[in-house]
Design a protein around this motif. Sequence first.
Motif, PDB file in Angstrom:
ATOM      1  N   ASP A 297       0.866  -1.172   0.000  1.00  0.00           N
ATOM      2  CA  ASP A 297       0.000   0.000   0.000  1.00  0.00           C
ATOM      3  C   ASP A 297       0.904   1.225   0.000  1.00  0.00           C
ATOM      4  O   ASP A 297       1.446   1.624   1.030  1.00  0.00           O
ATOM      5  CB  ASP A 297      -0.896  -0.030   1.241  1.00  0.00           C
ATOM      6  N   ALA A 298       1.081   1.828  -1.160  1.00  0.00           N
ATOM      7  CA  ALA A 298       2.013   2.957  -1.289  1.00  0.00           C
ATOM      8  C   ALA A 298       1.553   4.176  -0.509  1.00  0.00           C
ATOM      9  O   ALA A 298       2.359   5.057  -0.200  1.00  0.00           O
ATOM     10  CB  ALA A 298       2.193   3.321  -2.766  1.00  0.00           C
ATOM     11  N   SER A 299       0.262   4.234  -0.171  1.00  0.00           N
ATOM     12  CA  SER A 299      -0.253   5.393   0.563  1.00  0.00           C
ATOM     13  C   SER A 299       0.029   5.303   2.055  1.00  0.00           C
ATOM     14  O   SER A 299      -0.164   6.276   2.779  1.00  0.00           O
ATOM     15  CB  SER A 299      -1.760   5.534   0.332  1.00  0.00           C
ATOM     16  N   SER A 300       0.485   4.143   2.521  1.00  0.00           N
ATOM     17  CA  SER A 300       0.783   3.979   3.944  1.00  0.00           C
ATOM     18  C   SER A 300       2.126   4.614   4.288  1.00  0.00           C
ATOM     19  O   SER A 300       3.103   4.449   3.553  1.00  0.00           O
ATOM     20  CB  SER A 300       0.820   2.486   4.313  1.00  0.00           C
ATOM     21  N   PRO A 301       2.219   5.322   5.413  1.00  0.00           N
ATOM     22  CA  PRO A 301       3.519   5.865   5.824  1.00  0.00           C
ATOM     23  C   PRO A 301       4.529   4.778   6.156  1.00  0.00           C
ATOM     24  O   PRO A 301       5.719   5.040   6.234  1.00  0.00           O
ATOM     25  CB  PRO A 301       3.171   6.705   7.060  1.00  0.00           C
ATOM     26  N   GLU A 302       4.037   3.550   6.328  1.00  0.00           N
ATOM     27  CA  GLU A 302       4.902   2.420   6.644  1.00  0.00           C
ATOM     28  C   GLU A 302       5.214   1.580   5.404  1.00  0.00           C
ATOM     29  O   GLU A 302       5.672   0.443   5.523  1.00  0.00           O
ATOM     30  CB  GLU A 302       4.222   1.520   7.692  1.00  0.00           C
ATOM     31  N   ALA A 303       4.957   2.119   4.226  1.00  0.00           N
ATOM     32  CA  ALA A 303       5.092   1.338   2.986  1.00  0.00           C
ATOM     33  C   ALA A 303       6.480   0.734   2.833  1.00  0.00           C
ATOM     34  O   ALA A 303       6.626  -0.442   2.479  1.00  0.00           O
ATOM     35  CB  ALA A 303       4.758   2.214   1.779  1.00  0.00           C
ATOM     36  N   ARG A 304       7.527   1.524   3.077  1.00  0.00           N
ATOM     37  CA  ARG A 304       8.889   1.004   2.930  1.00  0.00           C
ATOM     38  C   ARG A 304       9.142  -0.147   3.897  1.00  0.00           C
ATOM     39  O   ARG A 304       9.727  -1.164   3.533  1.00  0.00           O
ATOM     40  CB  ARG A 304       9.887   2.134   3.172  1.00  0.00           C
ATOM     41  N   THR A 305       8.671  -0.011   5.132  1.00  0.00           N
ATOM     42  CA  THR A 305       8.818  -1.083   6.122  1.00  0.00           C
ATOM     43  C   THR A 305       8.074  -2.325   5.667  1.00  0.00           C
ATOM     44  O   THR A 305       8.568  -3.451   5.800  1.00  0.00           O
ATOM     45  CB  THR A 305       8.294  -0.628   7.492  1.00  0.00           C
ATOM     46  N   HIS A 306       6.877  -2.135   5.127  1.00  0.00           N
ATOM     47  CA  HIS A 306       6.079  -3.279   4.669  1.00  0.00           C
ATOM     48  C   HIS A 306       6.806  -4.037   3.552  1.00  0.00           C
ATOM     49  O   HIS A 306       6.826  -5.276   3.541  1.00  0.00           O
ATOM     50  CB  HIS A 306       4.713  -2.796   4.181  1.00  0.00           C
ATOM     51  N   LEU A 307       7.398  -3.302   2.623  1.00  0.00           N
ATOM     52  CA  LEU A 307       8.161  -3.953   1.554  1.00  0.00           C
ATOM     53  C   LEU A 307       9.339  -4.732   2.130  1.00  0.00           C
ATOM     54  O   LEU A 307       9.624  -5.861   1.707  1.00  0.00           O
ATOM     55  CB  LEU A 307       8.667  -2.901   0.561  1.00  0.00           C
ATOM     56  N   ASP A 308      10.016  -4.132   3.113  1.00  0.00           N
ATOM     57  CA  ASP A 308      11.187  -4.782   3.718  1.00  0.00           C
ATOM     58  C   ASP A 308      10.791  -6.044   4.474  1.00  0.00           C
ATOM     59  O   ASP A 308      11.492  -7.062   4.413  1.00  0.00           O
ATOM     60  CB  ASP A 308      11.911  -3.811   4.659  1.00  0.00           C
TER      61      ASP A 308
END
Length: 434
Positions: A297-308
């Motif tokens: 979800d690119a709109s989430s502020p945690e998007a980078r963490t989610h990808l990681d």
Amino acid sequence: MEERFDKQTQERAVLVGLNADCFAEEDTATESTLDELEDLLETAGGFCTGKVLQNRHTPDSHSFIGEGKAQEVRMLAEATQSTMVIFDNELSPGNIRALEEIIGLPVLDRSALILDIFAQRAKTKEGRLQVELAQYQYLLPRLTGMWTHLVRQTASGGSSPIGTRGPGETKLETDRRHIRRRIEALREQLKKIEVGRHETQRRREKDGTVTVALVGYTNAGKSTLMNLLTQAGVLAEDKLFATLDPTARALKLPGGKTVMLIDTVGLVRRLPHHLVEAFRSTLEQAATADIILNVCDASSPEARTHLDVTNEILQSLGCGDRPVIPVLNKWDLVGDADSALHLTGAVRISALKNEGIPALLQAIEDNLPVKPVDVTALLPFAKTGIAAQLRKAGALVSEEYVPEGLLVHARVEPREMALIKSYIVENNSESENV
């Protein structure tokens, strides 16, 4: 997130997290992980009445957050008429017993909450077996004195409280040897199902079927994307873990190649290791896929963490050599100027608004394990049956009868090349080897 029940009838929980200096980054609680815990609670059917984030150098060996802070939690729970307390960290059986004595309410940790959600969501036989196995593995060291609050199930006569779904009170009261036997029986049943999956996988490999796995953080929009691409009819809710049971559907790419698209269970930070073990055979469908789409979800502020988080789990499953395409979903809510998600090879889409899909399909085609070769062949009249085989494989682009036979244009892979090689009159592809 839309509430499913009236707040007066829902389980009401105070959420607590510990940020300790000695914790690894992935184990500590923060405001964002408490927000995620609230989403998990709502998915389970509960309502958050308050949040407490405690900072300490080290966790208290007895009450985890310290007796003074535990008393504060008790007073907050009483003031808000809460029915339970849920910790963002994983608690030991001793911690849970001490906290329940101080607070006077059932105490769950993050793992127990996630297990409860999985117990609600699993629909297939395999999914239910996997959840039951994970629950027993979690509960085995916690049997003594931990589940006294289960009497509420029979006392209230109502629906099962959060944290009690699954094996149930009677089984939890049985001795450890019985539970260990049950764990072994569940593992044996899952092995039999896994054998069937491996057979399906071997058939796909024999048929030359390319598999593309949708993986990613829970609630990233994987099921919505699956439905858009294949009309699969997969449950797509704005809830965490809306999909537990994998779904496989055929997807025809613009170039004519058909691949198998697989939707997998959503991932989350600190996914209980019992669940990772129980769902390993399901998650390994991603590990064996030819191409992996890491949807976030690119709109989430945690998007980078989610990808990681997703990449770390993929690495643990041995997916290091597979092409992984970052798919930044819900891009319509972001905009290039506001995002730091400028990743190499990433595709930006909106599954809900059907935006960016051609670029995604092209990225899949660009990462196919064997790229098709464009050829023109002249088939003698006696060999026109080959055209039917090419058509069935989705390789036939066009055909035209000429005086000498059937002139076909095709995009072929090794198997089809073996059929048509003797009749090729022109190789239109830049590739020299197939």
